[in-house]
Design an enzyme around this catalytic site. Sequence first.
Site, short mmCIF file in Angstrom:
data_model
loop_
_atom_site.label_atom_id
_atom_site.label_comp_id
_atom_site.label_asym_id
_atom_site.label_seq_id
_atom_site.Cartn_x
_atom_site.Cartn_y
_atom_site.Cartn_z
N CYS A 1 0.87 -1.18 0.00
CA CYS A 1 0.00 0.00 0.00
C CYS A 1 0.90 1.23 0.00
CB CYS A 1 -0.90 0.00 1.24
SG CYS A 1 -1.93 1.46 1.35
N LEU A 2 1.07 1.82 -1.16
CA LEU A 2 1.92 3.01 -1.28
C LEU A 2 1.26 3.94 -2.29
CD1 LEU A 2 4.61 4.40 -0.58
CD2 LEU A 2 5.66 3.17 -2.48
#
Lengths: 390, 176
Positions: free
Chosen positions: B113-114
């Site tokens: 999750c970036l």
Amino acid sequence: MDLALALAATGADDVSDPSDFPESFGILRTLDRTLRCPICKDLFNAPVLLGTCGHSFCSLCIREALKEGEKKECSACRVPTQESSIKKNIVLEESVEAYKTARSTVLALANDTASRKRRREDSTNGADLTPRPKRVKRESSGQDVDLGDERLEESEDSEVEIIENSKAPVDCPICDQKVPATRINAHLDEGCPHESVPEDKGKGKAQWAILLGGPGGKKGAKGGRRGSGRERDRSSSPPPRPLAKVSYHTLSNKQVRGLLQDQCLSESGDRKQWEQRHAQWITVYNANLDSSKPKSVDQLRRDLERWERLKARDEKEKEARVSRVDAKGYEKSQDEHFAKLIAQARASAKGNPNTIRQGASSEKPIEISSDLEMEPESGEAAQATVHIAL
Amino acid sequence: MHTNPTSLREPNSKSAQEPASSRPAAGSVTKRLGNELMGLMMSGSPGISAFPKTDANLFDWVGTIEGVAGTVYDNLKYKISIHFPSNYPFVAPVIRFETPCYHPNVDLHGNICLDILKDKWSAVYSVTTILLSLQSLLGEPNNDSPLNTEAADLWNNQEEFKEQVLRHYQPIATDD
């Protein structure tokens, strides 16, 4: 694995990079970097300026970014923008074209100086090192700058020689015209247009007369196009206009097909493919207009077909990837759960002989367990069976 | 994986002899990926590397990220997979951790999750910028939007966190 082989396998062997210049020429690396599009990392091709923030990109790069991206914003600084803010950047294009022509010469000079310096250092150190192999850059014109080892053996004045040579006219290998050496790459790129080499004063005067010819100069401009001139003689036909974007959802199938027919594009595939094909066509067509050396419309159509083939392949791969990942992931994540159910079912079958009598056959629990292993998605149904068994 | 930069330059003339017909019709995407590969090899950023999985396909890469000294990931080497879509760089590449990674923003399957890999992606980003971002994400997780909530809760207790990191970690098998 080998970088050069990997690049060759993908056909990207004409990749150029600021690091082509030797490390001791950091200033040239900086110059090279600033003349590259931040999106494709290649030297600018038909550069345009975003009026909203001032950043420059290749026309096709920023148009695709605005089309594919979720938001309409500058890729470099995220300032909101739209396609109408795209403006041709003529000065940048001229600079880049001039740089492309000069790059091989500059690179050769830099490499030459760097290797000579290294040799001097090596000889003073008494070390016997082979000279570092040079990377010979292939420019878009396909002209190799010959940097054979013989040059290393040449005397110190080879530098001067190169500079002198670059001013002298050379014979074009294709059309046998005299072309200035600095101009030969561009000359070949453009398919051997007529070149005028200023040979004597008299001729130079005549050219000035043509350039300063006033209203009648338009006619003369054709003959007087100098090597470095970027202006195209477009007086014969009005410049083509950019295509307008279309909002497809308001159109019927027939109307969309009509749009494709107008542009002589293929009508294969479904409605979604028609729309994507037409939208991509508008993007590449409009981007092509920003170039001073536009491709032919036929070439653009071939590019579009290639784009579509690649896209189709990618979608197929994506489907395969999703189904593969899902099955694997599901099996893995449910493994423990299945094992528990199987153990439960076995234990209850052993511990409670009634269930065997209730079931159709004594083998039933074992059958369930094999089902569980083979079809993870039937877990729910299997669970129901286990309940009955209990 | 670590190739000496000077040795890379030599066989270039060989590649120039490749017949044009053997090239796949991919054009600008492969060119950009070739550019990135070159930039990555030449820049020599410490602790990150990436390379195509096979010579034949430039769209699937493997990379490694080393944890930065002074973080719980110090001295640990993580393998990641990178897949480029055909409309790259206008769409972000798909990136996963192949080495199990105990981290607030990485789930058990290696999904990351970036923001720059999702809605904050920009076409000017490259493999190098992604790898550097991931490297800094290791030491500075975003605990406000965790994928692994247990890890996010444990982050404040660095000693226990490191224990968990080491328990999940598997060294990269050296197959070459």
